[in-house]
Design a protein around this motif. Structure first.
Motif, PDB file in Angstrom:
ATOM      1  N   ALA A 165      32.295  48.398  32.026  1.00 31.87           N
ATOM      2  CA  ALA A 165      32.017  47.113  32.659  1.00 31.87           C
ATOM      3  C   ALA A 165      33.023  46.890  33.784  1.00 31.87           C
ATOM      4  CB  ALA A 165      32.123  45.974  31.645  1.00 31.87           C
ATOM      5  N   LEU A 166      32.505  46.569  34.946  1.00 35.79           N
ATOM      6  CA  LEU A 166      33.353  46.284  36.101  1.00 35.79           C
ATOM      7  C   LEU A 166      33.415  44.775  36.320  1.00 35.79           C
ATOM      8  CD1 LEU A 166      32.136  49.003  38.639  1.00 35.79           C
ATOM      9  CD2 LEU A 166      34.192  49.042  37.214  1.00 35.79           C
ATOM     10  N   PHE A 167      34.630  44.248  36.427  1.00 39.09           N
ATOM     11  CA  PHE A 167      34.840  42.822  36.659  1.00 39.09           C
ATOM     12  C   PHE A 167      35.537  42.607  37.994  1.00 39.09           C
ATOM     13  CE2 PHE A 167      34.201  42.823  32.136  1.00 39.09           C
ATOM     14  CZ  PHE A 167      33.674  41.582  31.838  1.00 39.09           C
ATOM     15  N   LYS A 168      35.117  41.558  38.676  1.00 44.69           N
ATOM     16  CA  LYS A 168      35.833  41.114  39.869  1.00 44.69           C
ATOM     17  C   LYS A 168      36.302  39.685  39.625  1.00 44.69           C
ATOM     18  CE  LYS A 168      33.927  39.682  43.776  1.00 44.69           C
ATOM     19  NZ  LYS A 168      33.249  39.653  45.092  1.00 44.69           N
ATOM     20  N   PHE A 169      37.626  39.507  39.543  1.00 46.53           N
ATOM     21  CA  PHE A 169      38.213  38.184  39.376  1.00 46.53           C
ATOM     22  C   PHE A 169      38.692  37.700  40.745  1.00 46.53           C
ATOM     23  CE2 PHE A 169      38.849  40.350  35.309  1.00 46.53           C
ATOM     24  CZ  PHE A 169      38.352  39.416  34.415  1.00 46.53           C
ATOM     25  N   THR A 170      38.154  36.581  41.186  1.00 46.96           N
ATOM     26  CA  THR A 170      38.588  35.987  42.447  1.00 46.96           C
ATOM     27  C   THR A 170      39.629  34.919  42.147  1.00 46.96           C
ATOM     28  OG1 THR A 170      36.440  36.394  43.486  1.00 46.96           O
ATOM     29  CG2 THR A 170      37.864  34.747  44.519  1.00 46.96           C
ATOM     30  N   LEU A 171      40.845  35.126  42.645  1.00 50.20           N
ATOM     31  CA  LEU A 171      41.966  34.225  42.396  1.00 50.20           C
ATOM     32  C   LEU A 171      42.255  33.403  43.638  1.00 50.20           C
ATOM     33  CD1 LEU A 171      44.330  36.765  40.585  1.00 50.20           C
ATOM     34  CD2 LEU A 171      42.586  35.285  39.581  1.00 50.20           C
ATOM     35  N   ALA A 172      42.485  32.111  43.451  1.00 48.01           N
ATOM     36  CA  ALA A 172      42.768  31.202  44.563  1.00 48.01           C
ATOM     37  C   ALA A 172      44.204  30.716  44.468  1.00 48.01           C
ATOM     38  CB  ALA A 172      41.809  30.013  44.541  1.00 48.01           C
ATOM     39  N   ASP A 173      44.886  30.684  45.612  1.00 51.86           N
ATOM     40  CA  ASP A 173      46.243  30.175  45.693  1.00 51.86           C
ATOM     41  C   ASP A 173      46.188  28.790  46.321  1.00 51.86           C
ATOM     42  OD1 ASP A 173      48.880  29.599  46.072  1.00 51.86           O
ATOM     43  OD2 ASP A 173      49.404  31.507  47.027  1.00 51.86           O
ATOM     44  N   ASP A 174      46.443  27.777  45.483  1.00 53.93           N
ATOM     45  CA  ASP A 174      46.364  26.390  45.950  1.00 53.93           C
ATOM     46  C   ASP A 174      47.737  25.777  46.200  1.00 53.93           C
ATOM     47  OD1 ASP A 174      43.596  26.465  45.697  1.00 53.93           O
ATOM     48  OD2 ASP A 174      43.680  25.906  43.581  1.00 53.93           O
ATOM     49  N   THR A 175      48.780  26.611  46.238  1.00 51.88           N
ATOM     50  CA  THR A 175      50.130  26.070  46.390  1.00 51.88           C
ATOM     51  C   THR A 175      50.388  25.529  47.786  1.00 51.88           C
ATOM     52  OG1 THR A 175      50.954  28.292  46.921  1.00 51.88           O
ATOM     53  CG2 THR A 175      51.069  27.590  44.611  1.00 51.88           C
ATOM     54  N   ALA A 178      47.694  23.667  53.300  1.00 49.20           N
ATOM     55  CA  ALA A 178      47.378  23.931  54.700  1.00 49.20           C
ATOM     56  C   ALA A 178      46.571  25.220  54.865  1.00 49.20           C
ATOM     57  CB  ALA A 178      48.656  24.015  55.526  1.00 49.20           C
ATOM     58  N   VAL A 179      46.628  26.079  53.869  1.00 47.03           N
ATOM     59  CA  VAL A 179      45.907  27.355  53.939  1.00 47.03           C
ATOM     60  C   VAL A 179      44.576  27.223  53.207  1.00 47.03           C
ATOM     61  CG1 VAL A 179      45.968  29.807  53.390  1.00 47.03           C
ATOM     62  CG2 VAL A 179      48.075  28.616  54.019  1.00 47.03           C
ATOM     63  N   LYS A 180      43.499  27.412  53.943  1.00 48.66           N
ATOM     64  CA  LYS A 180      42.161  27.280  53.375  1.00 48.66           C
ATOM     65  C   LYS A 180      41.640  28.647  52.916  1.00 48.66           C
ATOM     66  CE  LYS A 180      42.019  22.873  54.362  1.00 48.66           C
ATOM     67  NZ  LYS A 180      42.093  21.860  53.295  1.00 48.66           N
ATOM     68  N   ASN A 181      40.875  28.615  51.821  1.00 48.78           N
ATOM     69  CA  ASN A 181      40.225  29.819  51.319  1.00 48.78           C
ATOM     70  C   ASN A 181      41.211  30.980  51.137  1.00 48.78           C
ATOM     71  OD1 ASN A 181      37.668  28.527  51.396  1.00 48.78           O
ATOM     72  ND2 ASN A 181      37.511  28.997  53.586  1.00 48.78           N
ATOM     73  N   ASN A 182      42.370  30.651  50.584  1.00 48.92           N
ATOM     74  CA  ASN A 182      43.388  31.670  50.338  1.00 48.92           C
ATOM     75  C   ASN A 182      43.104  32.329  48.989  1.00 48.92           C
ATOM     76  OD1 ASN A 182      45.633  33.269  50.501  1.00 48.92           O
ATOM     77  ND2 ASN A 182      47.111  31.652  50.056  1.00 48.92           N
ATOM     78  N   THR A 183      42.266  33.369  49.006  1.00 56.81           N
ATOM     79  CA  THR A 183      41.821  34.007  47.771  1.00 56.81           C
ATOM     80  C   THR A 183      42.167  35.489  47.760  1.00 56.81           C
ATOM     81  OG1 THR A 183      39.615  34.477  48.653  1.00 56.81           O
ATOM     82  CG2 THR A 183      39.919  32.370  47.497  1.00 56.81           C
ATOM     83  N   ASN A 184      42.156  36.045  46.569  1.00 55.56           N
ATOM     84  CA  ASN A 184      42.439  37.460  46.396  1.00 55.56           C
ATOM     85  C   ASN A 184      41.551  37.989  45.268  1.00 55.56           C
ATOM     86  OD1 ASN A 184      43.800  39.976  46.698  1.00 55.56           O
ATOM     87  ND2 ASN A 184      45.078  39.458  44.925  1.00 55.56           N
ATOM     88  N   ASP A 185      40.905  39.128  45.487  1.00 55.83           N
ATOM     89  CA  ASP A 185      40.024  39.713  44.487  1.00 55.83           C
ATOM     90  C   ASP A 185      40.756  40.797  43.708  1.00 55.83           C
ATOM     91  OD1 ASP A 185      37.920  38.115  45.245  1.00 55.83           O
ATOM     92  OD2 ASP A 185      37.104  39.576  46.650  1.00 55.83           O
ATOM     93  N   VAL A 186      40.601  40.752  42.394  1.00 50.59           N
ATOM     94  CA  VAL A 186      41.190  41.762  41.516  1.00 50.59           C
ATOM     95  C   VAL A 186      40.051  42.454  40.772  1.00 50.59           C
ATOM     96  CG1 VAL A 186      42.709  42.189  39.544  1.00 50.59           C
ATOM     97  CG2 VAL A 186      43.324  40.454  41.241  1.00 50.59           C
ATOM     98  N   MET A 187      39.982  43.777  40.877  1.00 48.88           N
ATOM     99  CA  MET A 187      38.926  44.551  40.232  1.00 48.88           C
ATOM    100  C   MET A 187      39.489  45.217  38.970  1.00 48.88           C
ATOM    101  SD  MET A 187      36.390  44.055  42.301  1.00 48.88           S
ATOM    102  CE  MET A 187      35.229  45.260  41.636  1.00 48.88           C
ATOM    103  N   LEU A 188      38.752  45.094  37.865  1.00 47.41           N
ATOM    104  CA  LEU A 188      39.144  45.707  36.605  1.00 47.41           C
ATOM    105  C   LEU A 188      37.949  46.417  35.988  1.00 47.41           C
ATOM    106  CD1 LEU A 188      41.286  42.858  34.958  1.00 47.41           C
ATOM    107  CD2 LEU A 188      42.132  44.904  36.097  1.00 47.41           C
ATOM    108  N   GLU A 189      38.218  47.555  35.349  1.00 51.48           N
ATOM    109  CA  GLU A 189      37.172  48.310  34.670  1.00 51.48           C
ATOM    110  C   GLU A 189      37.530  48.432  33.194  1.00 51.48           C
ATOM    111  OE1 GLU A 189      34.665  52.508  35.062  1.00 51.48           O
ATOM    112  OE2 GLU A 189      36.517  52.207  36.206  1.00 51.48           O
ATOM    113  N   PHE A 190      36.576  48.102  32.302  1.00 52.93           N
ATOM    114  CA  PHE A 190      36.804  48.126  30.862  1.00 52.93           C
ATOM    115  C   PHE A 190      35.841  49.097  30.193  1.00 52.93           C
ATOM    116  CE2 PHE A 190      38.247  43.909  32.117  1.00 52.93           C
ATOM    117  CZ  PHE A 190      39.408  43.729  31.377  1.00 52.93           C
ATOM    118  N   SER A 191      36.375  49.894  29.279  1.00 52.76           N
ATOM    119  CA  SER A 191      35.503  50.643  28.391  1.00 52.76           C
ATOM    120  C   SER A 191      35.011  49.692  27.302  1.00 52.76           C
ATOM    121  CB  SER A 191      36.271  51.807  27.755  1.00 52.76           C
ATOM    122  OG  SER A 191      37.277  51.302  26.875  1.00 52.76           O
TER     123      SER A 191
END
Length: 213
Positions: A165-175, A178-191
């Motif tokens: 199973a492949l997962f894509k977690f989209t993480l948002a930095d709200d700290t 002033a920065v809009k749509n500050n996101t980062n994608d993390v990909m993980l693969e699980f057996s």
């Protein structure tokens, strides 16, 4: 979490990871003079009541100010272990009696058990409220996408390797507002086995969150 439950040979003992490092720290805690321990534990719990982690006193400094009469490195180890104990008490929301039983099982002397339980009784409400309302991480989970991944064992063959199973977690930095749509994608693969273990851990986390709500 404090490093009291960190690396080393681990044995199960209730909610505590009985690593060699943690067991050594328990011996150090037991060596703290009886008359100095209640103030030390009060400082530990008050530190955990801070809503802004940047204002938290370093554990080395906390131990130094408590004037425990032991080596500086030992004072830090004791502070880490006691912080870890209080964190576990918060996450599992133990009753005072259950906490007392766990502390006795890990080898703490009775005066240390009483000191920890008393400090927790006096300060737990503020610590739990902080955990309910605050966040410890600058990134927040915004979305989750997933898909199954199937790969043929041999080109052109009908047999497939174990699916993952492949997962894509989209993480948002709200700290920084002033920065809009500050996101980062993390990909993980699980057996299959890894996904099962991950699910069990999520259930445990959900149980602890429910206890805090």
């Amino acid at each position: 979490m404090a490093s009291g439950g960190a690396s080393g040979t681990t044995a199960a003992q209730g909610p505590f990871n009985m690593t060699e490092r943690f067991q050594s720290a328990i011996e150090i805690v037991n060596a703290i003079p009886r008359e100095k321990f209640p103030d030390f534990m009060t400082r530990i719990v008050r530190r955990m009541q801070q809503t802004d982690e940047s204002n938290m006193m370093p554990l080395e400094q906390l131990a130094e100010r408590a004037q425990l009469g032991i080596a500086a490195a030992d004072g830090t180890a004791a502070a880490e272990a006691c912080t870890y104990i209080v964190e576990q008490a918060a996450y599992y929301t133990f009753s005072l009696q259950v906490l007392t039983d766990h502390l006795r099982r890990i080898g703490l002397q009775e005066d240390k058990v009483v000191g920890i339980v008393t400090a927790w009784k006096q300060g737990s409400a503020v610590v739990l409220e902080r955990l309910r309302s605050g966040t410890l991480a600058p990134l927040a989970l915004q979305s989750v996408d997933w898909r199954l991944h199937l790969q043929l064992a041999n080109q052109g063959a009908s047999r497939v390797n174990a699916p993952t199973a492949l997962f894509k977690f989209t993480l948002a930095d709200d700290t920084d507002p002033a920065v809009k749509n500050n996101t980062n994608d993390v990909m993980l693969e699980f057996s299959t086995d890894e996904l099962s273990q991950f699910y069990l851990k999520l259930e445990k986390i959900q149980e602890q969150l429910d206890n805090l709500s």
